[in-house]
Every structure is written in structure tokens, then in C-alpha cells.
Enzyme design. Structure first.
Site, mmCIF file in Angstrom:
data_model
loop_
_atom_site.group_PDB
_atom_site.id
_atom_site.type_symbol
_atom_site.label_atom_id
_atom_site.label_comp_id
_atom_site.label_asym_id
_atom_site.label_seq_id
_atom_site.Cartn_x
_atom_site.Cartn_y
_atom_site.Cartn_z
ATOM 1 N N LYS A 95 0.844 -1.201 0.000
ATOM 2 C CA LYS A 95 0.000 0.000 0.000
ATOM 3 C C LYS A 95 0.875 1.245 0.000
ATOM 4 O O LYS A 95 0.608 2.205 -0.715
ATOM 5 C CB LYS A 95 -0.840 0.060 1.278
ATOM 6 C CG LYS A 95 -2.064 -0.793 1.290
ATOM 7 C CD LYS A 95 -2.834 -0.445 2.562
ATOM 8 C CE LYS A 95 -3.961 -1.406 2.814
ATOM 9 N NZ LYS A 95 -4.650 -1.114 4.072
ATOM 10 N N PHE A 108 0.013 -7.130 -4.611
ATOM 11 C CA PHE A 108 0.052 -7.884 -3.355
ATOM 12 C C PHE A 108 -1.324 -8.502 -3.128
ATOM 13 O O PHE A 108 -2.241 -8.309 -3.930
ATOM 14 C CB PHE A 108 0.463 -6.963 -2.176
ATOM 15 C CG PHE A 108 -0.515 -5.842 -1.927
ATOM 16 C CD1 PHE A 108 -0.425 -4.660 -2.630
ATOM 17 C CD2 PHE A 108 -1.538 -5.970 -0.973
ATOM 18 C CE1 PHE A 108 -1.328 -3.614 -2.409
ATOM 19 C CE2 PHE A 108 -2.437 -4.935 -0.734
ATOM 20 C CZ PHE A 108 -2.326 -3.761 -1.457
ATOM 21 N N LYS A 163 -1.656 0.327 -12.285
ATOM 22 C CA LYS A 163 -2.551 -0.066 -11.181
ATOM 23 C C LYS A 163 -3.053 1.185 -10.453
ATOM 24 O O LYS A 163 -4.234 1.297 -10.131
ATOM 25 C CB LYS A 163 -1.848 -1.004 -10.187
ATOM 26 C CG LYS A 163 -2.824 -1.459 -9.103
ATOM 27 C CD LYS A 163 -2.305 -2.438 -8.110
ATOM 28 C CE LYS A 163 -3.350 -2.632 -7.017
ATOM 29 N NZ LYS A 163 -2.829 -3.281 -5.814
ATOM 30 N N ASP A 222 -8.998 1.656 4.617
ATOM 31 C CA ASP A 222 -9.415 0.286 4.860
ATOM 32 C C ASP A 222 -9.898 -0.198 3.517
ATOM 33 O O ASP A 222 -10.624 0.504 2.808
ATOM 34 C CB ASP A 222 -10.522 0.182 5.908
ATOM 35 C CG ASP A 222 -10.706 -1.268 6.339
ATOM 36 O OD1 ASP A 222 -9.686 -1.978 6.492
ATOM 37 O OD2 ASP A 222 -11.849 -1.716 6.490
ATOM 38 N N SER A 223 -9.413 -1.348 3.137
ATOM 39 C CA SER A 223 -9.728 -1.817 1.799
ATOM 40 C C SER A 223 -9.977 -3.304 1.831
ATOM 41 O O SER A 223 -9.695 -3.975 2.829
ATOM 42 C CB SER A 223 -8.558 -1.496 0.863
ATOM 43 O OG SER A 223 -7.342 -1.918 1.436
HETATM 44 P P1 ITT Z 1 -3.018 -2.060 7.233
HETATM 45 O O1 ITT Z 1 -4.267 -2.335 8.055
HETATM 46 O O2 ITT Z 1 -1.766 -1.984 8.073
HETATM 47 O O3 ITT Z 1 -3.170 -0.916 6.300
HETATM 48 P P2 ITT Z 1 -3.763 -4.468 5.880
HETATM 49 O O4 ITT Z 1 -3.098 -5.288 4.838
HETATM 50 O O5 ITT Z 1 -4.266 -5.174 7.108
HETATM 51 O O6 ITT Z 1 -2.757 -3.299 6.274
HETATM 52 P P3 ITT Z 1 -6.528 -3.742 5.319
HETATM 53 O O7 ITT Z 1 -7.013 -3.947 6.703
HETATM 54 O O8 ITT Z 1 -7.014 -2.535 4.568
HETATM 55 O O9 ITT Z 1 -4.924 -3.648 5.221
HETATM 56 O O10 ITT Z 1 -6.835 -5.048 4.520
HETATM 57 C C1 ITT Z 1 -6.929 -4.990 3.182
HETATM 58 C C2 ITT Z 1 -6.693 -6.365 2.612
HETATM 59 O O11 ITT Z 1 -7.485 -6.407 1.409
HETATM 60 C C3 ITT Z 1 -5.242 -6.542 2.196
HETATM 61 O O12 ITT Z 1 -4.461 -7.146 3.187
HETATM 62 C C4 ITT Z 1 -5.422 -7.403 0.946
HETATM 63 O O13 ITT Z 1 -5.643 -8.716 1.326
HETATM 64 C C5 ITT Z 1 -6.731 -6.883 0.350
HETATM 65 N N1 ITT Z 1 -6.436 -5.778 -0.595
HETATM 66 C C6 ITT Z 1 -6.720 -4.472 -0.427
HETATM 67 N N2 ITT Z 1 -6.281 -3.738 -1.471
HETATM 68 C C7 ITT Z 1 -5.691 -4.614 -2.296
HETATM 69 C C8 ITT Z 1 -5.038 -4.478 -3.530
HETATM 70 O O14 ITT Z 1 -4.839 -3.289 -4.097
HETATM 71 N N3 ITT Z 1 -4.551 -5.567 -4.113
HETATM 72 C C9 ITT Z 1 -4.701 -6.767 -3.536
HETATM 73 N N4 ITT Z 1 -5.287 -6.984 -2.375
HETATM 74 C C10 ITT Z 1 -5.795 -5.920 -1.745
#
Ligand code: ITT
Length: 202
Positions: A15, A155, A178, A72-73
Site C-alpha cells: 500500500k 500484493f 494499477k 481500509d480496503s
Molecule cells: P493495514 O491495516 O496496516 O493498512 P492491511 O493489509 O491489514 O494493512 P486492510 O485492513 O485494509 O490492510 O486489509 C486490506 C486487505 O485487502 C489486504 O491485506 C489485501 O488482502 C486486500 N487488498 C486491499 N487492497 C488490495 C489491492 O490493491 N490488491 C490486492 N489486495 C488488496
């Protein structure tokens, strides 16, 4: 209002790479949590992407006093009632490899074809300001769950996310492309406009 230092509240290096590239021209220093020396674990116990982003950004703003952005994604798969959704990072456990998580989603869609495999990445971004205001933006990227992993870029779920309009997987996109198409890119560009407006404020 001064916007010369921003902390982006994530521990996810994938990210952070995307964020740095998009916010580069804002002319602010962008720090990750690690770079800002902040080691707090915020419990994301909200029920929506927006709520979780607000919780994270606000919490980190309180301990740093700086402008804090958090996202949050996640991935919503329509045929699976929008799973894994806000649980995308936690799906099958944090420690489980994405190779296994990705294969599991592909397996759960067995027998489904084309638009029955529709899915989207969603990203909500919150900016918590030292004066107590919280702004949010949202972006999405529509696609389908593919049949196998493809591509070495990105990722998480990128290797199984197929973009029918482009005939390739998200994991095959360069970082530049992307960022142009992605949920996070869209939400961040909207947030960049909000931050530019803040800069104009006395
Ligand atoms: P932070 O909370 O520290 O930011 P995280 O990886 O836990 O890191 P999130 O809670 O937002 O982040 O979870 C988002 C998940 O959704 C992430 O770990 C991926 O599995 C998926 N994801 C989100 N955006 C993505 C992307 O651009 N490409 C691939 N997977 C994505």
C-alpha cells in the site's frame, strides 16, 4: 492550514508504495507508521470500510498530533455475499499465505462463469486532522475472480483479480497503471483534492 507532513497509517508495504507515488506531487512529507516511530495496534472493529478507516486515522492522529491518513480496503466477491469484504486481511487467518487464500476463493467459485464471478476491490480513505475534523473518500475497481493466479506485481488478492476491460490480471499491472485504475488510486486522488483545499485554508 499547513499540510507539509502526513502520516499514512499502514503496516502494509505494498500500500505504501502506491500511496507515495500518488501523493508525491502534493509536496508533503509522507511517512509510514514505522518511519513516524509509531507502534500502536489499532483494533479495526467497525462494520464498514469507512468506519474502520476513520477509527484508524483518528487513533493515530491522537497519538501523533499530525494529519493522519488511513485506508481500509478489501475484496468483495458478489457470489460469496461480498466476502471477504472488511475481513479481507483476516480471511482464513492473518498468517495464512495469499497463495492459499487465493486458491480458496477460486475453489469456492467452482462452476461459476463470467459475470457470476464478479468482484470488486473497495478502498475507503479517512483523513483525521489535528483540529478534530475527519474527511473520507471511497474508490472501487470492478473485475472478476479468475481461475488461477497470474502476475508477479501487486500484493494480496491481485493475482486472482481479472480485469475484463483490460484482458489481464491486477497482478500483471505495473504500479503506474494499477494506480490509475485501482480503488486506492481513485480514493487517494479524491483525498488529494481535499488536502489541496485544506492547504488554501488560512
Ligand atoms: P493495514 O491495516 O496496516 O493498512 P492491511 O493489509 O491489514 O494493512 P486492510 O485492513 O485494509 O490492510 O486489509 C486490506 C486487505 O485487502 C489486504 O491485506 C489485501 O488482502 C486486500 N487488498 C486491499 N487492497 C488490495 C489491492 O490493491 N490488491 C490486492 N489486495 C488488496
Amino acid at each position: 492550514m499547513k499540510v507539509n507532513k502526513i502520516i499514512f497509517a499502514t503496516g502494509n508495504e505494498g500500500k505504501m508504495r502506491e500511496v507515495r507515488m500518488i501523493l508525491e506531487d502534493l509536496g508533503a512529507e509522507i511517512l509510514s507508521l514505522k518511519e513516524a516511530g509509531i507502534h500502536v495496534d489499532v483494533e479495526e472493529n467497525g462494520t464498514t470500510f469507512e468506519e474502520n478507516a476513520r477509527i484508524k486515522a483518528t487513533e493515530i492522529m491522537k497519538c501523533s498530533g499530525e494529519i493522519v491518513l488511513a485506508d481500509d480496503s478489501g475484496l468483495e466477491v458478489d457470489a460469496l455475499d461480498k466476502e471477504p469484504g472488511i475481513y479481507s486481511a483476516r480471511y482464513m487467518g492473518y498468517e495464512t499465505s495469499y497463495h492459499i487464500k487465493n486458491q480458496n476463493l477460486v475453489d469456492r467459485l467452482e462452476g461459476k462463469k463470467g459475470s457470476e464471478r464478479s468482484a470488486r476491490f473497495v478502498c475507503a480513505i479517512a483523513a483525521a486532522l489535528p483540529d478534530g475534523r475527519v474527511l473520507t473518500t471511497r474508490g472501487t475497481m470492478e473485475g472478476e475472480i479468475g481461475y488461477e493466479e497470474k502476475g508477479e506485481n501487486g500484493f494480496g488478492y491481485d493475482p486472482i483479480f481479472y480485469l475484463p476491460d483490460y484482458g489481464c490480471y491486477s497482478g500483471e499491472l505495473s504500479l503506474e497503471i494499477k494506480n490509475e485504475l485501482s480503488h486506492r488510486g481513485k480514493a487517494l486522488r479524491l483525498m488529494k483534492e481535499e488536502l489541496r483545499k485544506l492547504k488554501e485554508e488560512p
